[in-house]
Design a protein around this motif. Sequence first.
Motif, PDB file in Angstrom:
ATOM      1  N   VAL A  35       0.868  -1.184   0.000  1.00  0.00           N
ATOM      2  CA  VAL A  35       0.000   0.000   0.000  1.00  0.00           C
ATOM      3  C   VAL A  35       0.905   1.235   0.000  1.00  0.00           C
ATOM      4  CG1 VAL A  35      -1.823   1.240   1.217  1.00  0.00           C
ATOM      5  CG2 VAL A  35      -1.791  -1.263   1.262  1.00  0.00           C
ATOM      6  N   SER A  36       0.761   2.049  -1.039  1.00  0.00           N
ATOM      7  CA  SER A  36       1.606   3.236  -1.207  1.00  0.00           C
ATOM      8  C   SER A  36       1.078   4.395  -0.378  1.00  0.00           C
ATOM      9  CB  SER A  36       1.596   3.669  -2.673  1.00  0.00           C
ATOM     10  OG  SER A  36       2.141   2.671  -3.488  1.00  0.00           O
ATOM     11  N   ALA A  37       1.957   5.378  -0.195  1.00  0.00           N
ATOM     12  CA  ALA A  37       1.518   6.667   0.369  1.00  0.00           C
ATOM     13  C   ALA A  37       1.357   7.646  -0.786  1.00  0.00           C
ATOM     14  CB  ALA A  37       2.563   7.179   1.343  1.00  0.00           C
ATOM     15  N   THR A  39      -0.033  11.957  -1.806  1.00  0.00           N
ATOM     16  CA  THR A  39      -0.608  13.244  -1.388  1.00  0.00           C
ATOM     17  C   THR A  39      -1.868  13.564  -2.189  1.00  0.00           C
ATOM     18  OG1 THR A  39       0.827  14.418  -2.962  1.00  0.00           O
ATOM     19  CG2 THR A  39       1.627  14.211  -0.696  1.00  0.00           C
ATOM     20  N   ARG A  40      -2.265  12.662  -3.139  1.00  0.00           N
ATOM     21  CA  ARG A  40      -3.511  12.982  -3.863  1.00  0.00           C
ATOM     22  C   ARG A  40      -4.727  12.701  -2.975  1.00  0.00           C
ATOM     23  NH1 ARG A  40      -6.707   8.898  -5.273  1.00  0.00           N
ATOM     24  NH2 ARG A  40      -5.999   7.139  -6.536  1.00  0.00           N
ATOM     25  N   SER A  41      -5.850  13.342  -3.303  1.00  0.00           N
ATOM     26  CA  SER A  41      -7.060  13.146  -2.490  1.00  0.00           C
ATOM     27  C   SER A  41      -7.682  11.800  -2.805  1.00  0.00           C
ATOM     28  CB  SER A  41      -8.100  14.214  -2.823  1.00  0.00           C
ATOM     29  OG  SER A  41      -7.504  15.467  -2.802  1.00  0.00           O
ATOM     30  N   PRO A  42      -8.352  11.186  -1.820  1.00  0.00           N
ATOM     31  CA  PRO A  42      -9.019   9.899  -2.087  1.00  0.00           C
ATOM     32  C   PRO A  42     -10.122  10.065  -3.130  1.00  0.00           C
ATOM     33  CG  PRO A  42      -9.069  10.440   0.266  1.00  0.00           C
ATOM     34  CD  PRO A  42      -8.479  11.627  -0.437  1.00  0.00           C
ATOM     35  N   ARG A  43     -10.259   9.047  -4.022  1.00  0.00           N
ATOM     36  CA  ARG A  43     -11.413   9.021  -4.930  1.00  0.00           C
ATOM     37  C   ARG A  43     -12.582   8.411  -4.180  1.00  0.00           C
ATOM     38  NH1 ARG A  43      -7.773   6.098  -9.117  1.00  0.00           N
ATOM     39  NH2 ARG A  43      -6.820   7.842 -10.197  1.00  0.00           N
ATOM     40  N   GLU A  44     -13.766   8.597  -4.719  1.00  0.00           N
ATOM     41  CA  GLU A  44     -14.938   7.990  -4.095  1.00  0.00           C
ATOM     42  C   GLU A  44     -14.709   6.480  -3.980  1.00  0.00           C
ATOM     43  OE1 GLU A  44     -18.571   9.635  -5.773  1.00  0.00           O
ATOM     44  OE2 GLU A  44     -19.569   7.846  -4.941  1.00  0.00           O
ATOM     45  N   ASN A  51      -6.397   1.412  -0.015  1.00  0.00           N
ATOM     46  CA  ASN A  51      -5.975   1.779  -1.380  1.00  0.00           C
ATOM     47  C   ASN A  51      -4.648   2.537  -1.327  1.00  0.00           C
ATOM     48  OD1 ASN A  51      -9.172   2.138  -1.105  1.00  0.00           O
ATOM     49  ND2 ASN A  51      -8.629   1.088  -3.008  1.00  0.00           N
ATOM     50  N   TYR A  52      -4.552   3.440  -0.421  1.00  0.00           N
ATOM     51  CA  TYR A  52      -3.347   4.248  -0.198  1.00  0.00           C
ATOM     52  C   TYR A  52      -3.337   4.673   1.259  1.00  0.00           C
ATOM     53  CZ  TYR A  52      -2.479   5.233  -5.227  1.00  0.00           C
ATOM     54  OH  TYR A  52      -2.185   5.143  -6.572  1.00  0.00           O
ATOM     55  N   PHE A  53      -2.163   5.147   1.709  1.00  0.00           N
ATOM     56  CA  PHE A  53      -2.098   5.979   2.913  1.00  0.00           C
ATOM     57  C   PHE A  53      -2.166   7.412   2.392  1.00  0.00           C
ATOM     58  CE2 PHE A  53       0.302   2.118   4.124  1.00  0.00           C
ATOM     59  CZ  PHE A  53      -0.491   1.705   5.185  1.00  0.00           C
ATOM     60  N   LEU A  70      11.055   3.279  -0.005  1.00  0.00           N
ATOM     61  CA  LEU A  70      11.889   2.492  -0.918  1.00  0.00           C
ATOM     62  C   LEU A  70      12.121   3.292  -2.202  1.00  0.00           C
ATOM     63  CD1 LEU A  70      13.190  -0.190  -1.817  1.00  0.00           C
ATOM     64  CD2 LEU A  70      10.923  -0.995  -2.467  1.00  0.00           C
ATOM     65  N   GLU A  71      11.083   3.989  -2.635  1.00  0.00           N
ATOM     66  CA  GLU A  71      11.160   4.891  -3.799  1.00  0.00           C
ATOM     67  C   GLU A  71      10.023   5.885  -3.657  1.00  0.00           C
ATOM     68  OE1 GLU A  71       8.643   5.192  -6.337  1.00  0.00           O
ATOM     69  OE2 GLU A  71       7.413   3.853  -5.133  1.00  0.00           O
ATOM     70  N   HIS A  72      10.149   6.998  -4.380  1.00  0.00           N
ATOM     71  CA  HIS A  72       9.004   7.902  -4.489  1.00  0.00           C
ATOM     72  C   HIS A  72       9.141   8.667  -5.790  1.00  0.00           C
ATOM     73  CE1 HIS A  72      12.034  10.682  -2.929  1.00  0.00           C
ATOM     74  NE2 HIS A  72      11.332  11.620  -3.542  1.00  0.00           N
ATOM     75  N   TYR A  79       2.704  13.543  -4.975  1.00  0.00           N
ATOM     76  CA  TYR A  79       3.721  12.569  -4.575  1.00  0.00           C
ATOM     77  C   TYR A  79       3.083  11.189  -4.412  1.00  0.00           C
ATOM     78  CZ  TYR A  79       7.415  15.788  -2.779  1.00  0.00           C
ATOM     79  OH  TYR A  79       8.430  16.703  -2.617  1.00  0.00           O
ATOM     80  N   TYR A  80       3.844  10.178  -4.813  1.00  0.00           N
ATOM     81  CA  TYR A  80       3.469   8.779  -4.557  1.00  0.00           C
ATOM     82  C   TYR A  80       4.733   8.063  -4.092  1.00  0.00           C
ATOM     83  CZ  TYR A  80      -0.687   9.518  -7.536  1.00  0.00           C
ATOM     84  OH  TYR A  80      -1.861   9.984  -8.088  1.00  0.00           O
ATOM     85  N   GLY A  81       4.626   7.152  -3.140  1.00  0.00           N
ATOM     86  CA  GLY A  81       5.828   6.446  -2.704  1.00  0.00           C
ATOM     87  C   GLY A  81       5.520   5.135  -1.996  1.00  0.00           C
ATOM     88  N   THR A  82       6.545   4.275  -1.980  1.00  0.00           N
ATOM     89  CA  THR A  82       6.417   2.930  -1.393  1.00  0.00           C
ATOM     90  C   THR A  82       7.071   2.887  -0.018  1.00  0.00           C
ATOM     91  OG1 THR A  82       6.629   2.003  -3.619  1.00  0.00           O
ATOM     92  CG2 THR A  82       6.981   0.490  -1.773  1.00  0.00           C
ATOM     93  N   ILE A 101       3.188   0.658  -9.356  1.00  0.00           N
ATOM     94  CA  ILE A 101       3.765   2.014  -9.334  1.00  0.00           C
ATOM     95  C   ILE A 101       4.091   2.513 -10.738  1.00  0.00           C
ATOM     96  CG2 ILE A 101       4.697   1.654  -7.013  1.00  0.00           C
ATOM     97  CD1 ILE A 101       7.461   1.341  -8.180  1.00  0.00           C
ATOM     98  N   GLU A 102       4.316   3.842 -10.858  1.00  0.00           N
ATOM     99  CA  GLU A 102       4.603   4.399 -12.174  1.00  0.00           C
ATOM    100  C   GLU A 102       6.084   4.184 -12.555  1.00  0.00           C
ATOM    101  OE1 GLU A 102       6.838   6.677 -10.443  1.00  0.00           O
ATOM    102  OE2 GLU A 102       6.460   7.669 -12.381  1.00  0.00           O
ATOM    103  N   THR A 103       6.434   4.632 -13.769  1.00  0.00           N
ATOM    104  CA  THR A 103       7.708   4.202 -14.357  1.00  0.00           C
ATOM    105  C   THR A 103       8.967   4.771 -13.667  1.00  0.00           C
ATOM    106  OG1 THR A 103       7.407   5.952 -16.003  1.00  0.00           O
ATOM    107  CG2 THR A 103       6.737   3.741 -16.641  1.00  0.00           C
ATOM    108  N   LYS A 146      -4.388  15.107 -18.491  1.00  0.00           N
ATOM    109  CA  LYS A 146      -3.015  15.018 -17.962  1.00  0.00           C
ATOM    110  C   LYS A 146      -2.525  13.572 -18.008  1.00  0.00           C
ATOM    111  CE  LYS A 146      -2.368  18.528 -14.374  1.00  0.00           C
ATOM    112  NZ  LYS A 146      -2.426  18.689 -12.929  1.00  0.00           N
ATOM    113  N   ARG A 147      -3.418  12.653 -17.612  1.00  0.00           N
ATOM    114  CA  ARG A 147      -3.036  11.238 -17.538  1.00  0.00           C
ATOM    115  C   ARG A 147      -2.773  10.668 -18.936  1.00  0.00           C
ATOM    116  NH1 ARG A 147      -4.361   8.595 -12.222  1.00  0.00           N
ATOM    117  NH2 ARG A 147      -4.223  10.386 -10.851  1.00  0.00           N
ATOM    118  N   ILE A 148      -3.592  11.083 -19.911  1.00  0.00           N
ATOM    119  CA  ILE A 148      -3.378  10.608 -21.289  1.00  0.00           C
ATOM    120  C   ILE A 148      -2.060  11.152 -21.836  1.00  0.00           C
ATOM    121  CG2 ILE A 148      -4.232  10.848 -23.682  1.00  0.00           C
ATOM    122  CD1 ILE A 148      -5.838   8.822 -22.215  1.00  0.00           C
TER     123      ILE A 148
END
Length: 202
Positions: A35-37, A39-44, A51-53, A70-72, A79-82, A101-103, A146-148
């Motif tokens: 489970v990653s950490a 800073t984005r807001s939770p989705r419904e 899902n995340y911390f 381990l990485e972020h 921010y996303y991180g393990t 996780i992303e690339t 943005k995601r596309i």
Amino acid sequence: MNKGVLYVLSAPSGCGKGTVLKEIFARNNNIYYSVSATTRSPREGETDGVNYFFVSKEKFEELIASGGMLEHAQFCGNYYGTPKKKVMDELESGRDVILEIETAGAMKVKAAYPQAVLIFMLPPSLATLKKRLTGRGTDSEEVIAKRISEAEREINMSYKYDYVFVNDDLSDAVSSLEMIMKSAKYLVNQNDDLIKGVLQKC
Ligand code: ADP
Ligand code: 5GP
């Protein structure tokens, strides 16, 4: 006993990582999902700690500074991180671990832990990806755009991975991922203890 295998799964947002992994976990509950950490807001429908911390930017930066990650990476402005300790403890105990996780983060994991098995899931096309992101109904048009725009850059990064497969038909994709995960268990670099153990037997 061999350590667990560290699998890293990346794919553009909306490609179906969550959907495919749900099926994998339904068939095999002996894999630890990290489970990653973020800073984005939770989705419904998302739950803290499942899902995340979900943490503040300040808390996230504290975690980085204390060496707890381990990485972020930053993705679409967040921010996303393990978190490191749990992943390392599980691997040490022989249990397999999967990071979704992303690339950029995946490259950092490979540098820190070269035995990590990097798996990239492709969408059938960018048009299908856009349909899936829109159909999921969890992101605004601005976030989807943005995601596309990130997706093409991420797909080019797949050349740096160990395995690649397509999520077109869901059950084919689940079978592909299962096969990849099984085959990776037989890689020589995952079996150091096995080989040493045989050599020590008279
Ligand atoms: P990710 O975790 O990669 O962001 P999701 O698992 O949330 O993506 O999937 C995004 C959307 O695409 C969801 O609405 C999901 O139901 C749909 N989806 C996932 N895989 C498939 C597939 N093989 N065929 C059709 N739709 C899919
Ligand atoms: P989402 O906001 O859609 O949940 O995730 C956006 C992207 O961040 C996805 O590609 C997802 O795999 C990635 N991601 C999730 N957790 C982590 C993490 O701990 N580290 C990194 N580097 N990326 C992550």
